[in-house]
Design a protein around this motif. Structure first.
Motif, PDB file in Angstrom:
ATOM      1  N   LEU A  51      40.848 -40.607  -3.719  1.00 49.49           N
ATOM      2  CA  LEU A  51      40.208 -41.206  -5.097  1.00 49.49           C
ATOM      3  C   LEU A  51      38.833 -41.831  -4.776  1.00 49.49           C
ATOM      4  O   LEU A  51      38.335 -41.877  -3.691  1.00 49.49           O
ATOM      5  N   SER A  52      38.123 -42.131  -5.965  1.00 48.96           N
ATOM      6  CA  SER A  52      36.907 -42.866  -5.842  1.00 48.96           C
ATOM      7  C   SER A  52      37.245 -44.308  -5.261  1.00 48.96           C
ATOM      8  O   SER A  52      38.571 -44.614  -6.108  1.00 48.96           O
ATOM      9  N   ALA A  55      38.193 -47.177  -8.034  1.00 52.60           N
ATOM     10  CA  ALA A  55      38.515 -46.211  -9.016  1.00 52.60           C
ATOM     11  C   ALA A  55      38.025 -46.653 -10.353  1.00 52.60           C
ATOM     12  O   ALA A  55      38.194 -45.746 -11.383  1.00 52.60           O
ATOM     13  N   LEU A 141      33.389 -45.184  -2.285  1.00 48.65           N
ATOM     14  CA  LEU A 141      33.344 -43.742  -1.864  1.00 48.65           C
ATOM     15  C   LEU A 141      33.701 -43.227  -3.257  1.00 48.65           C
ATOM     16  O   LEU A 141      34.329 -43.749  -4.104  1.00 48.65           O
ATOM     17  N   VAL A 142      33.278 -42.021  -3.103  1.00 47.78           N
ATOM     18  CA  VAL A 142      33.570 -40.849  -4.244  1.00 47.78           C
ATOM     19  C   VAL A 142      34.302 -39.965  -4.021  1.00 47.78           C
ATOM     20  O   VAL A 142      34.664 -39.456  -2.745  1.00 47.78           O
ATOM     21  N   ALA A 143      35.212 -39.651  -4.750  1.00 46.90           N
ATOM     22  CA  ALA A 143      36.422 -38.572  -4.584  1.00 46.90           C
ATOM     23  C   ALA A 143      35.915 -37.467  -3.836  1.00 46.90           C
ATOM     24  O   ALA A 143      34.840 -36.882  -4.422  1.00 46.90           O
ATOM     25  N   ALA A 144      36.710 -36.776  -3.075  1.00 52.44           N
ATOM     26  CA  ALA A 144      36.315 -35.281  -2.174  1.00 52.44           C
ATOM     27  C   ALA A 144      35.249 -35.900  -1.094  1.00 52.44           C
ATOM     28  O   ALA A 144      34.952 -34.796  -0.332  1.00 52.44           O
TER      29      ALA A 144
ATOM     30  N   LEU B 198      46.064 -46.611 -10.219  1.00 51.54           N
ATOM     31  CA  LEU B 198      44.848 -47.005  -9.555  1.00 51.54           C
ATOM     32  C   LEU B 198      43.669 -46.735 -10.563  1.00 51.54           C
ATOM     33  O   LEU B 198      42.612 -47.551 -10.561  1.00 51.54           O
ATOM     34  N   LEU B 585      33.827 -33.790  -8.643  1.00 56.52           N
ATOM     35  CA  LEU B 585      34.685 -34.745  -9.611  1.00 56.52           C
ATOM     36  C   LEU B 585      35.234 -34.193 -10.831  1.00 56.52           C
ATOM     37  O   LEU B 585      35.517 -34.894 -11.729  1.00 56.52           O
TER      38      LEU B 585
END
Lengths: 629, 629
Positions: A51-52, A55, A141-144, B198, B585
């Protein structure tokens, strides 16, 4: 009687290269660990954010959320008004912004009003910037995105990062399993031994498996201690085969890896698999064997506890770390001056255990007993110094790199006492730690004169001394003679009763120093430069006795307790020492006289808060007031 | 809407003094722990040796034990002979000396012979000294001697010392029990949340209890996490009363300790017991409350994760340590130069999380994001710098004290990259760690130009850069202009596709940069000095577009992922960035052009083994060969 030989001594570096090269492939499985059970585990892969975080766009302050564009033009003279629930929304820190909102106005900057119908409005006198007081989506944090690399040990900080990134069950390494096989016909499990059996020496306590288990746990592994195997080749062969076929990842045999007649570990490894290294040029730790059986690494670890620790730290812990995608946790290092020149054995890399203290601006290192059997040298050590193989010893004036076992803060809180030994120093240390947290007293025992020399060289904060002068008084003459120009204060710590320490009941019916020259009486002496030795010589001269007539006059111990232990063990009929040491071991004591044991403290340290704490403790325990020389 | 006020901000020092003074008495019971279960426990009293170690005189070498006196006179011409089992005895290292023996002769110095009747004799050509090759009783430890002081954590070394001293069940402190009460109506247990919930922000994940539990465990305690309590005074009151009456030694409420309208912790503590501190002048960590209910300490810990960590480390861990007769384990410290001047908030002691690298002889610190919510700033940090309250920020040229989270060895193994951000840097780091253990790449993102400035100031090893020059080529012009006289090599890391990042499916039907000036289109920009910003400006000029016509041109992010997250979160219609960030993303991407992302490496670092390792990894991944400017 056949004596085996080492294959060929390897250097530590070569032996490590061989071990890590041969077993480079990690045999560890991986598994998903739920976060609440993941504390202390090691990441097996790059953990990427699921997740970012946050979120969503969330409030960074308590206040009202609204669309910044709607506020443009607001001023003191022309405030803008918003209706709660429609164009503005109360939000607390952390809450998501309602749809259409892109700014938060702090509660302090708002005037709110409730109408009779329960509706609420807020007005503001200043426009809001877009995104003011907003924690933007993905700010953390950004997803991935990669959160933590493989090999990371999951502590509190990592726990937070993984949870925030939605990594709820990170992939971790299965804990490496280590089989520990204690071997030796003389050994018995610690729990089965009574003090009587121990004192008889009929059986030796097996406790290395406890130390090795702790080292395995420190490296993230799970130890499994197998029963003690006697020094019988068939039994060792059988247990090694069984271990090689077990699910364990690493097999440790302790000991039998030396080159003695009853040391079979190395040759049985060679017979069942391959012996890669036998003998490493480190001290302690030399009798280490490294091999494999059925593709599984087998370490033959030496029997002396300190050697076992060094060998397992260097080889076992490094291998376990490498398998978990990381390096062994290294102790921080610093530079320390040896308190005096330290010899070491040429051709061997020696690992010295040292006590440390910061005196003036120098970190000073005082080595502890070197024997590979002296476990106390590890638990008492503040640091480790490696004397490299090509160098013969460490000179006194060249700083040496020391690996720190205690934190720099603990070390900086320590007063370093070098000099004569008195048990009161241990008591003082305990009281200091308790009454002045962060402060402690670390002491090294080199005799009264050695302590004064260390003071002179600026290598300690204080020195315990009890040197009888030619005028019959204590310490003053010695300080005038040996420390000219160094202003020192003397603090009386204790008046000590010195006397002959003899076996319980005094079976040899000794009455005093005169009896030491009797046939069949053996003496245990203290080292040259110790106050007790000076007292002995002074008394012998006074009585007109010849020291050469005393059997054992040349046999030396470094502490009062050492002297008492020599008497208790039957090594000597008598020794000169303090009453406390005799009492501690249940021995008899024949008083010779009362001596003054002082702490000599240079004036430049007098106002040091640690010295002041020490003086407070001494005064609290009925110590004398300090007096100036 | 009522807003509460802090009692009065306390300094960290005062708050600590209050806490430790009020709860100075340790509430912990003590218990005997068998050694095999004592790993990690803390000694509650001075451990004194039960036995001497060794408990008898033992052989220090393999050989024969005999009475030294019997050997006197032995020579090459007149060897002396002993009968095994009568006047001499085979002994292995560690075995006790048989009665009457006081020396060991090494097996190498003996000639042994077996007679027909099975009897065995040994002869020697040199006399033995009394006590040669003998480990004397009490050499390591003498009974009643102090082995380890209270407050000692039992690790491997201590395990050995205790076992050797016969302390088989040392008295240890019961583990301090800590109740952790997560509070907040917006919170839900981590395990119950789906990514959808979330992302909606309907509920926030409660994970601070995981972090706090880990911190409690690190301090030797046992955490107990209670269910989440909503922000309802009655419920908070009830749970605090229950916790105060529970067997726990310390109660932690997280959060509700701030001064917001729905923060009730502090006032309920005051109501049920005594509120000692509310608000501490540290950042993060300010909204901390300290009090007692029924004589039991209660800590109100702030809700932002980084604040929670700082507050619990400073107060909770210190209190738990003090109760266990020791100080909190301190991180080692070093001096580091800030990579540029760092501002801080006056009147507050600020704790900055920094990345560290050793460049030339300087340790360089680069601060991570400061937000109290950015958990990643903790897990990514190599160290912490405290900017003391009276000082406004840290100047660039004065070394600051940094507490090290990683070992000096890990830090020394790190290459410090400052400059433009590219995800490949994270990949490189992972590969470096794997292929070159001990080596890693740590990167800070300040844009291409910021990186070149850092190179110039000697504050990093390399800089990632993608600066389009007036001649249409990348990086060369900028390096000539900004780094005159600094020989630098450029290594092509990647050719990157830059383009517009837009929402999935491109609902606004953007086609290129021209569309950015359309009404209703908002843009998210990169910061000044970033290569992407230079590219944008270059393209806008080429197309004859006015930047002032672009809504959001002044809204800046510092990374490509930050831009992508802004688009994904609906904060902007479009941003300029690399394709990889869009893909990560799930966003759409409209290509603008291909740019050259290079690593600029000063020649003086070229032969550094870490740089060579990095180049090996890059070449292995199909990177270009380096070329010289």
């Amino acid at each position: 009687m056949r004596r085996k030989v080492y294959l060929k001594l390897s250097t530590l570096e070569d032996a490590l290269k061989t071990l890590l090269g041969k077993f480079a492939e990690s045999p560890l499985a991986t598994e998903k660990a739920p976060l609440d059970q993941a504390f202390g585990r090691t990441l097996a892969e790059n953990a990427s954010a699921v997740l970012s975080s946050p979120a969503f766009h969330g409030a960074a302050m308590d206040g009202v959320a609204l669309a910044a564009a709607d506020t443009f033009g607001a001023s003191e003279r022309r405030p803008k008004t918003f209706t709660i629930g429609q164009t503005a929304h109360w939000v607390n820190t952390g809450q998501p912004l309602p749809g259409g909102c892109d700014a938060v106005v702090m509660v302090e900057n708002i005037v709110s009003e409730k109408a009779g119908d329960g509706s609420e409005t807020v007005s503001l006198e200043k426009a809001a910037f877009p995104w003011q007081h907003v924690r933007k989506m993905g700010e953390d944090l950004v997803a991935a995105e990669s959160v933590l690399p493989p090999g990371t040990i999951i502590g509190a900080y990592e726990m937070g990062a993984l949870a925030a990134a939605g990594v709820l069950s990170p992939l971790v390494f299965a804990r490496p399993r280590v089989v520990i096989i204690p071997s030796g016909s003389e050994l018995a499990p610690l729990a089965e031994l009574t003090p009587e059996i121990l004192a008889s020496g009929a059986k030796l306590p097996e406790f290395n498996s406890l130390i090795l288990s702790a080292l395995v746990r420190e490296a993230g592994g799970e130890p499994e201690v197998w029963p003690i195997v006697p020094d019988e080749p068939d039994q060792i062969r059988a247990v090694l085969l069984k271990a090689a076929q077990s699910p364990a990842h690493l097999v440790v045999v302790n000991a039998g890896s030396s080159a003695g007649s009853r040391d079979f570990t190395a040759e049985i490894i060679a017979e069942l698999g391959e012996l890669l290294v036998h003998g490493v040029s480190i001290m302690p730790g030399k009798p280490t064997a490294i091999g494999e059986i059925g593709g599984k690494p087998v370490l033959g670890i030496p029997g002396y506890p300190v050697s076992a620790v060094v060998a397992f730290e260097e080889f076992g812990q490094r291998l376990l770390a490498r398998w978990q995608s990381r390096e062994k946790t290294e102790k921080p290092t610093a530079l320390a001056l040896p308190f005096q020149a330290l010899p070491s054995k040429p051709g061997m890399e020696e690992i010295l255990r040292v006590k440390l203290g910061r005196v003036d601006d120098n970190l000073i290192a005082v080595p502890l007993a070197r024997g590979a059997g002296t476990v106390s040298s590890l638990s008492r050590a503040d640091g480790l110094i490696r004397a490299p193989a090509p160098v013969e010893g460490l000179p006194a004036d060249v700083p040496a790199k020391v690996s720190l076992i205690r934190s720099p803060r603990e070390i900086d809180g320590a007063l370093l006492a070098i000099g004569s030994h008195d048990n009161t120093l241990d008591l003082l240390d305990g009281l200091l730690r308790k009454q002045h947290p962060g402060c402690r007293l670390t002491s090294a025992h080199v005799g009264s004169l050695g302590g004064l020399m260390a003071l002179k060289a600026g290598r300690c904060h204080l020195a315990g001394t009890h040197l009888l002068g030619p005028d019959g008084t204590y310490n003053r003459a010695a300080i005038s003679e040996y420390l000219p120009g160094l202003p020192v204060k003397l603090v009386r710590l204790v008046d000590r009763e010195q006397g002959l320490i003899v076996a319980p009941g005094n079976p040899l019916e000794l009455e005093g120093l005169r009896d030491l020259t009797r046939a069949g009486i053996t003496f245990i002496n203290r080292q040259r430069g110790s106050g007790t030795r000076v007292l002995l010589d002074w008394e012998l001269a006074r009585l007109g006795l010849d020291k050469n007539a005393i059997s054992g006059y040349e046999d030396e111990e470094y502490t009062h307790t050492g002297v008492a232990a020599a008497v208790a063990g039957g090594r000597a009929s008598a020794g000169l020492g303090v009453k406390a040491a005799a009492l501690a071991l249940g021995l008899d004591f024949l008083p010779i006289g009362v001596e003054e044991y002082d702490l000599a403290i240079p004036e430049r340290f007098w106002d040091d808060s640690r010295i002041q704490s020490l003086l407070e403790v001494i005064r609290g325990k009925g110590g004398h007031c300090p007096w100036r020389l």
